[in-house]
Design a protein around this motif. Structure first.
Motif, PDB file in Angstrom:
ATOM      1  N   ALA A 182     -41.197 -13.204 -47.986  1.00 59.42           N
ATOM      2  CA  ALA A 182     -41.420 -11.761 -48.086  1.00 59.42           C
ATOM      3  C   ALA A 182     -42.890 -11.408 -47.890  1.00 59.42           C
ATOM      4  CB  ALA A 182     -40.929 -11.256 -49.441  1.00 59.42           C
ATOM      5  N   LEU A 183     -43.785 -12.284 -48.356  1.00 62.11           N
ATOM      6  CA  LEU A 183     -45.215 -12.024 -48.155  1.00 62.11           C
ATOM      7  C   LEU A 183     -45.600 -12.112 -46.684  1.00 62.11           C
ATOM      8  CD1 LEU A 183     -46.755 -13.914 -51.200  1.00 62.11           C
ATOM      9  CD2 LEU A 183     -46.756 -11.452 -50.811  1.00 62.11           C
ATOM     10  N   SER A 184     -44.904 -12.939 -45.926  1.00 61.22           N
ATOM     11  CA  SER A 184     -45.204 -13.018 -44.489  1.00 61.22           C
ATOM     12  C   SER A 184     -44.909 -11.698 -43.792  1.00 61.22           C
ATOM     13  CB  SER A 184     -44.389 -14.146 -43.850  1.00 61.22           C
ATOM     14  OG  SER A 184     -43.002 -13.851 -43.862  1.00 61.22           O
ATOM     15  N   ILE A 185     -43.959 -10.905 -44.327  1.00 65.93           N
ATOM     16  CA  ILE A 185     -43.674  -9.579 -43.771  1.00 65.93           C
ATOM     17  C   ILE A 185     -44.781  -8.598 -44.145  1.00 65.93           C
ATOM     18  CG2 ILE A 185     -42.000  -7.702 -43.693  1.00 65.93           C
ATOM     19  CD1 ILE A 185     -40.919 -10.226 -42.476  1.00 65.93           C
ATOM     20  N   LYS A 186     -45.219  -8.645 -45.399  1.00 63.25           N
ATOM     21  CA  LYS A 186     -46.229  -7.693 -45.864  1.00 63.25           C
ATOM     22  C   LYS A 186     -47.576  -7.918 -45.214  1.00 63.25           C
ATOM     23  CE  LYS A 186     -46.263  -6.294 -50.040  1.00 63.25           C
ATOM     24  NZ  LYS A 186     -46.378  -6.168 -51.507  1.00 63.25           N
ATOM     25  N   PHE A 187     -47.902  -9.162 -44.892  1.00 64.95           N
ATOM     26  CA  PHE A 187     -49.216  -9.463 -44.308  1.00 64.95           C
ATOM     27  C   PHE A 187     -49.106  -9.779 -42.819  1.00 64.95           C
ATOM     28  CE2 PHE A 187     -49.857 -10.112 -48.792  1.00 64.95           C
ATOM     29  CZ  PHE A 187     -51.148  -9.660 -49.005  1.00 64.95           C
ATOM     30  N   THR A 188     -48.155  -9.134 -42.168  1.00 63.33           N
ATOM     31  CA  THR A 188     -47.998  -9.318 -40.730  1.00 63.33           C
ATOM     32  C   THR A 188     -49.248  -8.830 -40.006  1.00 63.33           C
ATOM     33  OG1 THR A 188     -45.605  -9.051 -40.886  1.00 63.33           O
ATOM     34  CG2 THR A 188     -46.608  -8.692 -38.741  1.00 63.33           C
ATOM     35  N   GLY A 189     -49.775  -9.688 -39.147  1.00 64.09           N
ATOM     36  CA  GLY A 189     -50.978  -9.336 -38.393  1.00 64.09           C
ATOM     37  C   GLY A 189     -52.281  -9.678 -39.072  1.00 64.09           C
ATOM     38  N   ARG A 190     -52.233 -10.017 -40.364  1.00 62.57           N
ATOM     39  CA  ARG A 190     -53.465 -10.352 -41.090  1.00 62.57           C
ATOM     40  C   ARG A 190     -53.540 -11.837 -41.429  1.00 62.57           C
ATOM     41  NH1 ARG A 190     -54.155  -6.695 -46.208  1.00 62.57           N
ATOM     42  NH2 ARG A 190     -51.883  -6.500 -46.186  1.00 62.57           N
ATOM     43  N   ILE A 191     -52.443 -12.400 -41.919  1.00 64.83           N
ATOM     44  CA  ILE A 191     -52.403 -13.800 -42.337  1.00 64.83           C
ATOM     45  C   ILE A 191     -51.167 -14.448 -41.715  1.00 64.83           C
ATOM     46  CG2 ILE A 191     -52.276 -15.387 -44.293  1.00 64.83           C
ATOM     47  CD1 ILE A 191     -53.553 -13.263 -46.033  1.00 64.83           C
ATOM     48  N   GLU A 192     -51.348 -15.635 -41.184  1.00 66.15           N
ATOM     49  CA  GLU A 192     -50.230 -16.381 -40.611  1.00 66.15           C
ATOM     50  C   GLU A 192     -49.673 -17.343 -41.669  1.00 66.15           C
ATOM     51  OE1 GLU A 192     -49.168 -19.287 -36.801  1.00 66.15           O
ATOM     52  OE2 GLU A 192     -51.249 -18.736 -37.251  1.00 66.15           O
ATOM     53  N   PHE A 193     -48.373 -17.264 -41.889  1.00 66.03           N
ATOM     54  CA  PHE A 193     -47.702 -18.114 -42.874  1.00 66.03           C
ATOM     55  C   PHE A 193     -47.000 -19.263 -42.148  1.00 66.03           C
ATOM     56  CE2 PHE A 193     -48.524 -14.367 -45.231  1.00 66.03           C
ATOM     57  CZ  PHE A 193     -48.499 -14.701 -46.577  1.00 66.03           C
ATOM     58  N   ILE A 194     -47.243 -20.487 -42.632  1.00 66.69           N
ATOM     59  CA  ILE A 194     -46.691 -21.695 -42.014  1.00 66.69           C
ATOM     60  C   ILE A 194     -46.052 -22.550 -43.100  1.00 66.69           C
ATOM     61  CG2 ILE A 194     -47.220 -23.770 -40.674  1.00 66.69           C
ATOM     62  CD1 ILE A 194     -49.582 -22.279 -39.463  1.00 66.69           C
ATOM     63  N   PHE A 195     -44.832 -22.989 -42.844  1.00 68.60           N
ATOM     64  CA  PHE A 195     -44.106 -23.854 -43.771  1.00 68.60           C
ATOM     65  C   PHE A 195     -44.047 -25.266 -43.186  1.00 68.60           C
ATOM     66  CE2 PHE A 195     -39.827 -25.625 -44.927  1.00 68.60           C
ATOM     67  CZ  PHE A 195     -40.186 -26.004 -46.214  1.00 68.60           C
ATOM     68  N   VAL A 196     -44.512 -26.237 -43.978  1.00 67.26           N
ATOM     69  CA  VAL A 196     -44.539 -27.640 -43.558  1.00 67.26           C
ATOM     70  C   VAL A 196     -43.492 -28.389 -44.375  1.00 67.26           C
ATOM     71  CG1 VAL A 196     -45.933 -29.695 -43.242  1.00 67.26           C
ATOM     72  CG2 VAL A 196     -46.994 -27.429 -43.017  1.00 67.26           C
ATOM     73  N   ASP A 197     -42.438 -28.843 -43.709  1.00 70.83           N
ATOM     74  CA  ASP A 197     -41.354 -29.596 -44.351  1.00 70.83           C
ATOM     75  C   ASP A 197     -41.732 -31.075 -44.366  1.00 70.83           C
ATOM     76  OD1 ASP A 197     -39.055 -30.579 -45.389  1.00 70.83           O
ATOM     77  OD2 ASP A 197     -37.766 -30.027 -43.693  1.00 70.83           O
TER      78      ASP A 197
END
Length: 652
Positions: A253-268
């Motif tokens: 959900a935070l990746s939606i709110k900070f679209t264009g400002r911060i890139e969210f990456i998930f490392v499995d």
């Protein structure tokens, strides 16, 4: 203004100390801090499920407490503060329903399709059919998704059947709107739920899967190295290293709110092929939330208030990478808190305090908005891009310190307890009011009650609308408003009404001033007239002088009881000047209630009343631009009245 700013900073310091005091009390009573880690083994099955719901992880199919505990451990460390917040949030969400009911196509478009930085879950009720979720299940779903910033709504096709046919909503269903691209203000896509099971857990899992698909997922060390060292369009990146099949819902959900400002990456890292790669990057344990900036890396979760929840991480990221709207809201809150200090700093009656408060609020907010307009314009200039980046760099250095984490924790604490914040602000204001009264104990308030102050305020307002003439060399015989009442309306619309000074006092020096003197009249008519009237003779002297007291010169009532008014007063230059014809004859000043003494300086107003020169100057300079006797404006010429001599000639 600086005094209010000082009191506001003092109040923030008091809040900071008070928060540390509360932490000390909790530690003394329970022996734990909010940052102390909690062992999930010691928690009950219900509390573990509450933590998973707060983080946004599905636990359907996990019947054993051990499996639920392992899922909690894989999603991040658990602190005492997060456990307290999760339990408190669960109680607050019970019985709340913030669902929106859409009235038609335009309402749906404005809130759902035109909102490009949020997530919506809409239940569509087909015409003549029952909803997919019952009222009880829809309430549970609303409570479950609202804690992640997901808004809910209901669209009944009976209110707009044409739009439902256009969309193909022929049966009751669920619609989710999610931004389609990672660009700010991008397009929105609508997803329809096609699952057979309508339990809330399965619907929530469907939602989180679609939202998590927007986050970039890495499974290999080579791909991680490319993204870790690559300097793309996003200078700030948020990495999650965890052994999960998908990131928690709060992270997505935070990746939606900070679209264009911060890139969210998930490392499995469940099937990771190169452990040394993680060690080289500084990742020593999993799960880890790493904020990577051009200045270095910061491990989220080690400082005060850094919990694995939406609100805590949102506060942290907003402080590290704020947008212009965040800074504007912060400045708006600061300015209004500072303006409300006027309610306690201002001394006087209650109505006076609130009038000053409203005036200060309007002034400060207007100045804030006006000052932000050029700032927004400057930020659009390409030459200031380097300055903007340098400012963000300094801000990131400051916001990754321990003191900044304390400030964020206090912000979260007081925002979740508004009653405590308001009560401390009121107590601080009352202390300011007490000390201001002590400091101004020698000053006397001219208005003892609200009615008197309102009367003086109305006099001030009317004098504000009616500006005096700049010079009193020539007096108009009649007021312009006496001839044309519409002149007042024109004056109200004229811009210089509020740009010019309120009441210029340069007219005071042009008011007639002379010395009060007695002289015996030798003419029979004059003597007879004086005996019949019982008044005194005075002369005029234009030289300024000091106020004459009763001790310096004898009273007129003692020396001139059988004298009359004449024109025999001698000026210092040897010339004789008469008592002005348009001035009323009197022997007493109504300001100080004392008789005129010989050689005292007296001054007349346009209405004809005469006073001690010093008394009336103090009266006028204090802002009361009217006669103490008849309230005629002291800057406005009164129509000429017939003189005493003219009356005698008319009688003859």
């Amino acid at each position: 203004m600086w005094l209010k700013l000082f009191f506001l900073l003092l109040y923030f310091l008091v809040l900071f100390v008070l928060a540390r005091f509360f932490e000390a009390i909790v530690w003394y009573e329970t022996g734990i801090f909010a940052t102390q880690l909690v062992d999930p083994v010691a928690l009950s099955f219900k509390k573990l499920k509450t933590i998973l719901e707060c983080r946004g992880l599905g636990y359907s199919g996990l019947a054993e407490k051990k499996d639920v505990r392992e899922l909690v451990e894989k999603s991040g460390d658990l602190m005492q503060g997060e456990l307290y917040s999760a339990l408190k949030n669960e109680k607050e969400l019970q019985g709340t329903d913030s669902s929106t009911t859409f009235s038609g196509e335009m309402h749906f478009y404005e809130l759902v399709e035109d909102t490009k930085d949020g997530i919506w879950l809409v239940q569509v009720i087909a015409q003549g059919r029952d909803p997919l979720l019952s009222k009880a299940n829809w309430g549970k779903m609303n409570q479950k998704v609202s804690q992640f910033g997901i808004r809910t709504g209901t669209f009944n096709c009976s209110s707009d059947s044409r739009y439902c046919r256009k969309r193909g909503w022929m049966k009751s269903t669920l619609i989710m709107s999610v931004p389609q691209t990672s660009a700010s203000k991008g397009k929105v896509m609508l997803k329809e739920y096609n699952g057979r099971r309508i339990e809330t857990e399965h619907i929530f899992k469907w939602m989180t899967a679609h939202v998590a698909s927007r986050i970039k997922t890495i499974h290999s060390s080579q791909q991680l190295a490319d993204d870790w060292y690559q300097q793309g369009e996003h200078a700030v990146k948020m990495f999650l290293f965890a052994e999960l099949d998908q990131p928690p819902a709060f992270f997505s959900a935070l990746s939606i709110k900070f679209t264009g400002r911060i890139e969210f990456i998930f490392v499995d890292v469940r099937n990771w092929d190169n452990a040394s790669c993680l060690e080289e990057m500084g990742i020593k344990q999993t799960p880890s939330y790493i904020l990577k900036t051009p200045e270095g890396i910061y491990r989220y979760g080690n400082s005060t208030g850094e919990f694995m929840s939406l609100h805590a991480m949102d506060t942290f990221l907003r402080s590290v990478q704020p947008e212009v709207n965040d800074l504007f809201v912060l400045s708006l809150v600061m300015v209004n808190l500072m303006a409300w200090m006027d309610l306690f700093i201002t001394q006087g009656v209650t109505i006076k305090r609130f009038v000053v408060l409203i005036s200060t609020l309007g002034t400060y907010n207007s100045l804030l908005i006006i000052s932000w307009l050029p700032i927004l314009g400057f930020l659009q200039l390409p030459h200031l891009e380097n300055f903007y980046e340098y400012s963000l760099k300094v801000l990131r250095y400051a916001d990754t310190t321990t003191i900044a984490s304390w400030v964020r924790a206090d912000w979260t604490f007081y925002s979740s307890h508004p009653a405590l914040f308001l009560s401390t602000y009121l107590a601080h204001g009352l202390l300011i009011d007490y000390f201001e009264k002590k400091r101004r104990c020698g000053e006397q308030d001219q208005n003892a009650n609200n009615l008197e102050w309102l009367t003086s305020l109305w006099d001030w307002y009317t004098s504000y609308l009616v500006h005096p003439i700049a010079s009193f060399q020539t007096f108009p015989n009649e007021s312009d408003w006496d001839d044309d009442p519409n002149f007042l309306l024109e004056r109200l619309a004229f811009p210089d009404l509020w740009l010019r000074p309120l009441i210029p006092i340069d007219y005071i020096k042009n008011l007639p001033t002379w010395r009060f003197q007695c002289s015996q009249v030798s003419t029979t008519d004059g003597h007879a007239d004086s005996e019949s009237n019982g008044v005194h003779m005075c002369g005029l002297n234009r030289d300024p002088g000091e106020h004459c007291s009763d001790a310096d010169s004898p009273h007129i009532g003692d020396r001139c009881s059988d004298e009359s008014w004449s024109g025999g007063g001698e000026a210092q230059d040897g010339e004789s000047s008469p008592w002005p014809d348009d001035m009323l004859h009197c022997t007493e000043c109504v300001v100080c209630l004392e008789n005129f003494g010989v050689d005292c300086l007296v001054m007349g107003l346009p209405c004809g009343h005469v006073f001690h020169q010093q008394c009336i100057v103090v009266w006028l300079a204090g802002g009361r631009h009217c006669c103490p006797v008849c309230r005629w404006p002291s800057y406005k010429k009164k129509p000429l009245r017939p003189t005493h001599g003219a009356d005698l000639q008319e009688q003859e």
